[in-house]
Each structure stands twice: as structure tokens, then as C-alpha cells.
Design a protein around this motif. Structure first.
Motif, mmCIF file in Angstrom:
data_model
loop_
_atom_site.group_PDB
_atom_site.id
_atom_site.type_symbol
_atom_site.label_atom_id
_atom_site.label_comp_id
_atom_site.label_asym_id
_atom_site.label_seq_id
_atom_site.Cartn_x
_atom_site.Cartn_y
_atom_site.Cartn_z
ATOM 1 N N THR A 32 15.280 -10.024 48.738
ATOM 2 C CA THR A 32 15.252 -10.098 47.281
ATOM 3 C C THR A 32 15.066 -11.562 46.929
ATOM 4 O O THR A 32 15.953 -12.379 47.146
ATOM 5 N N LEU A 33 13.873 -11.874 46.438
ATOM 6 C CA LEU A 33 13.534 -13.248 46.074
ATOM 7 C C LEU A 33 13.273 -13.308 44.571
ATOM 8 O O LEU A 33 12.918 -12.305 43.954
ATOM 9 N N PRO A 34 13.403 -14.491 43.982
ATOM 10 C CA PRO A 34 13.232 -14.636 42.527
ATOM 11 C C PRO A 34 11.760 -14.655 42.103
ATOM 12 O O PRO A 34 11.244 -15.651 41.589
ATOM 13 N N VAL A 35 11.074 -13.544 42.322
ATOM 14 C CA VAL A 35 9.668 -13.420 41.952
ATOM 15 C C VAL A 35 9.578 -13.388 40.424
ATOM 16 O O VAL A 35 10.226 -12.560 39.788
ATOM 17 N N THR A 36 8.788 -14.291 39.874
ATOM 18 C CA THR A 36 8.709 -14.382 38.413
ATOM 19 C C THR A 36 7.821 -13.286 37.834
ATOM 20 O O THR A 36 6.963 -12.712 38.513
ATOM 21 N N LYS A 37 8.015 -13.050 36.561
ATOM 22 C CA LYS A 37 7.208 -12.074 35.831
ATOM 23 C C LYS A 37 5.734 -12.503 35.839
ATOM 24 O O LYS A 37 4.839 -11.678 35.983
ATOM 25 N N GLU A 38 5.466 -13.799 35.693
ATOM 26 C CA GLU A 38 4.093 -14.305 35.677
ATOM 27 C C GLU A 38 3.387 -14.033 37.002
ATOM 28 O O GLU A 38 2.220 -13.646 37.014
ATOM 29 N N PHE A 39 4.092 -14.249 38.112
ATOM 30 C CA PHE A 39 3.515 -13.977 39.430
ATOM 31 C C PHE A 39 3.179 -12.495 39.539
ATOM 32 O O PHE A 39 2.078 -12.121 39.936
ATOM 33 N N GLN A 40 4.142 -11.643 39.181
ATOM 34 C CA GLN A 40 3.913 -10.205 39.264
ATOM 35 C C GLN A 40 2.766 -9.774 38.363
ATOM 36 O O GLN A 40 1.950 -8.943 38.754
ATOM 37 N N GLN A 41 2.687 -10.323 37.165
ATOM 38 C CA GLN A 41 1.600 -9.956 36.260
ATOM 39 C C GLN A 41 0.242 -10.324 36.840
ATOM 40 O O GLN A 41 -0.714 -9.561 36.735
ATOM 41 N N HIS A 42 0.157 -11.501 37.448
ATOM 42 C CA HIS A 42 -1.115 -11.915 38.040
ATOM 43 C C HIS A 42 -1.522 -10.965 39.166
ATOM 44 O O HIS A 42 -2.674 -10.529 39.236
ATOM 45 N N ILE A 43 -0.584 -10.644 40.032
ATOM 46 C CA ILE A 43 -0.881 -9.772 41.172
ATOM 47 C C ILE A 43 -1.205 -8.361 40.699
ATOM 48 O O ILE A 43 -2.162 -7.738 41.179
ATOM 49 N N THR A 44 -0.437 -7.838 39.752
ATOM 50 C CA THR A 44 -0.708 -6.478 39.290
ATOM 51 C C THR A 44 -2.063 -6.397 38.577
ATOM 52 O O THR A 44 -2.729 -5.370 38.650
ATOM 53 N N THR A 45 -2.490 -7.467 37.942
ATOM 54 C CA THR A 45 -3.821 -7.493 37.340
ATOM 55 C C THR A 45 -4.891 -7.411 38.424
ATOM 56 O O THR A 45 -5.872 -6.678 38.283
ATOM 57 N N LEU A 46 -4.699 -8.144 39.520
ATOM 58 C CA LEU A 46 -5.653 -8.059 40.640
ATOM 59 C C LEU A 46 -5.697 -6.633 41.190
ATOM 60 O O LEU A 46 -6.767 -6.101 41.477
ATOM 61 N N LEU A 47 -4.536 -6.018 41.341
ATOM 62 C CA LEU A 47 -4.481 -4.653 41.871
ATOM 63 C C LEU A 47 -5.097 -3.661 40.893
ATOM 64 O O LEU A 47 -5.789 -2.726 41.302
ATOM 65 N N LEU A 107 -5.519 -22.520 62.361
ATOM 66 C CA LEU A 107 -4.739 -22.038 61.237
ATOM 67 C C LEU A 107 -3.519 -21.304 61.777
ATOM 68 O O LEU A 107 -3.640 -20.416 62.615
ATOM 69 N N GLU A 108 -2.353 -21.714 61.311
ATOM 70 C CA GLU A 108 -1.107 -21.084 61.724
ATOM 71 C C GLU A 108 -0.221 -20.884 60.505
ATOM 72 O O GLU A 108 -0.431 -21.508 59.466
ATOM 73 N N LYS A 109 0.780 -20.032 60.659
ATOM 74 C CA LYS A 109 1.716 -19.788 59.568
ATOM 75 C C LYS A 109 2.535 -21.041 59.302
ATOM 76 O O LYS A 109 3.163 -21.578 60.203
ATOM 77 N N GLU A 110 2.517 -21.500 58.059
ATOM 78 C CA GLU A 110 3.380 -22.612 57.665
ATOM 79 C C GLU A 110 4.637 -22.068 56.992
ATOM 80 O O GLU A 110 5.744 -22.488 57.281
ATOM 81 N N ILE A 111 4.423 -21.121 56.071
ATOM 82 C CA ILE A 111 5.542 -20.472 55.383
ATOM 83 C C ILE A 111 5.279 -18.980 55.419
ATOM 84 O O ILE A 111 4.150 -18.535 55.166
ATOM 85 N N ASP A 112 6.319 -18.206 55.706
ATOM 86 C CA ASP A 112 6.171 -16.759 55.768
ATOM 87 C C ASP A 112 7.377 -16.096 55.109
ATOM 88 O O ASP A 112 8.506 -16.288 55.559
ATOM 89 N N PHE A 113 7.124 -15.351 54.035
ATOM 90 C CA PHE A 113 8.148 -14.547 53.372
ATOM 91 C C PHE A 113 7.853 -13.111 53.766
ATOM 92 O O PHE A 113 6.794 -12.584 53.402
ATOM 93 N N CYS A 114 8.740 -12.482 54.517
ATOM 94 C CA CYS A 114 8.461 -11.147 55.032
ATOM 95 C C CYS A 114 9.552 -10.168 54.604
ATOM 96 O O CYS A 114 10.673 -10.213 55.132
ATOM 97 N N TRP A 115 9.201 -9.305 53.650
ATOM 98 C CA TRP A 115 10.163 -8.324 53.153
ATOM 99 C C TRP A 115 10.432 -7.248 54.197
ATOM 100 O O TRP A 115 11.572 -6.868 54.405
ATOM 101 N N SER A 116 9.386 -6.751 54.871
ATOM 102 C CA SER A 116 9.580 -5.664 55.834
ATOM 103 C C SER A 116 10.359 -6.136 57.060
ATOM 104 O O SER A 116 11.070 -5.355 57.677
ATOM 105 N N GLY A 117 10.250 -7.409 57.413
ATOM 106 C CA GLY A 117 11.000 -7.967 58.535
ATOM 107 C C GLY A 117 12.297 -8.638 58.114
ATOM 108 O O GLY A 117 13.064 -9.104 58.949
ATOM 109 N N ASN A 118 12.505 -8.728 56.807
ATOM 110 C CA ASN A 118 13.716 -9.325 56.237
ATOM 111 C C ASN A 118 13.948 -10.764 56.724
ATOM 112 O O ASN A 118 15.029 -11.112 57.178
#
Length: 163
Positions: A32-47, A107-118
Motif C-alpha cells: 500500500t503506497l501513497p499513489v496520488t489521484k493525479e497519477f491514477q488519473q493519468h494511468i487510467t486515461t492511458l488504459l 539497462l538494469e532495475k534502479e527502483i522497483d515497486f512490486c505489489w505482487s511480490g510485496n
């Protein structure tokens, strides 16, 4: 954290006709991360701009700076994946890549937020287990990412995974 329970539809006026556009709700499980409404709106628009069939199991969104290279730097590529469970969309991961290595940079992972792997990972620290530190890293990353989006840096591609 915004977690609406249902998928909604909105109607847009386009060329004199109303068209239905699906608004997807993005949920979190594992982390559970503090995903902002603006981030979600941008992504849901893409989807919403994609034709997602009932058989679609996952969606991967790639954000690439065409000028990014090991030699000249630039804005890191980002990959975001969502998975469908019981007809609802969940965050799977958000990965920020960068070139690493001097002689043969890759190219390698620098930052990884993984919900399924917690887990949350940073290449200099390793796994980050404290919720406050995870939240702080997410907020910093998201703020920067949203700024880069507003600058029009990225080429965006969406890949649909179906059964």
C-alpha cells in the motif's frame, strides 16, 4: 490512496456524437503506497484509450525517452504493469531502469515497486522494508515521474497480455 470499487464509464462528445469511455479503477494488493489521484488519473486515461478485451489478463505500459543512452544520460525508462483479477485492475509493478556498468553498460532495475511480490527495491540500498521509507521513495519517484510526463519527455507504448 485512491481505490474506487467499480469501473465507471464517462461519455465524451466527439465529432457530434457521444462515445463511452471506460474509467478503470486501479487497486493495490500486497503493498500500500501513497499513489496520488493525479497519477491514477493519468494511468487510467492511458488504459481507457486502449481496447481491452475480457480476455486481457495484464497490461504493460512503457515510458521511454528516445534520447536516453548510457553515454549521454537522459530520463530513465519506466515500465508499469497491471494485472486483472476478478475483472478488477491491480498494480503489479512499477520499475524504473537505468544504465549501469562502465565498460559494457546495461539497462538494469534502479527502483522497483512490486505489489505482487510485496517489496520495494533500490539498487543502492536493496530491499526497503520500512513502510515510511517505502512511502517516501514512492512519493519522490512519483512526483518526478509526473513532472517528466508533463514535460512530454516520454514515448508511451501499451502492450496487452491475453490468454
Amino acid at each position: 490512496v485512491i481505490q474506487p470499487e467499480i469501473t465507471t464509464h464517462r461519455y465524451l462528445l466527439s465529432k457530434g456524437k457521444f462515445i463511452m469511455q471506460t474509467q478503470y479503477a486501479l487497486k493495490q494488493a500486497g503493498l500500500t503506497l501513497p499513489v496520488t489521484k493525479e497519477f491514477q488519473q493519468h494511468i487510467t486515461t492511458l488504459l481507457a484509450n486502449q481496447v481491452l478485451q475480457k480476455i486481457t489478463e495484464a497490461v504493460v505500459i512503457n515510458f521511454r525517452d528516445p534520447d536516453y543512452s548510457a553515454e549521454s544520460g537522459g530520463f530513465h525508462p519506466v515500465e508499469i504493469r497491471f494485472i486483472r483479477k476478478n475483472n478488477e485492475w491491480y498494480f503489479d509493478y512499477v520499475t524504473d531502469f537505468s544504465y549501469m556498468g562502465r565498460v559494457y553498460p546495461e539497462l538494469e532495475k534502479e527502483i522497483d515497486f512490486c505489489w505482487s511480490g510485496n517489496y520495494v527495491f533500490h539498487y543502492l540500498i536493496g530491499d526497503i522494508s520500512l513502510a515510511a521509507e517505502r512511502n517516501e521513495l514512492w512519493s519522490l519517484w512519483e512526483r518526478n515521474f509526473m513532472e517528466y510526463l508533463s514535460m512530454g519527455i516520454y514515448r508511451v507504448t501499451v502492450t496487452v497480455e491475453s490468454c
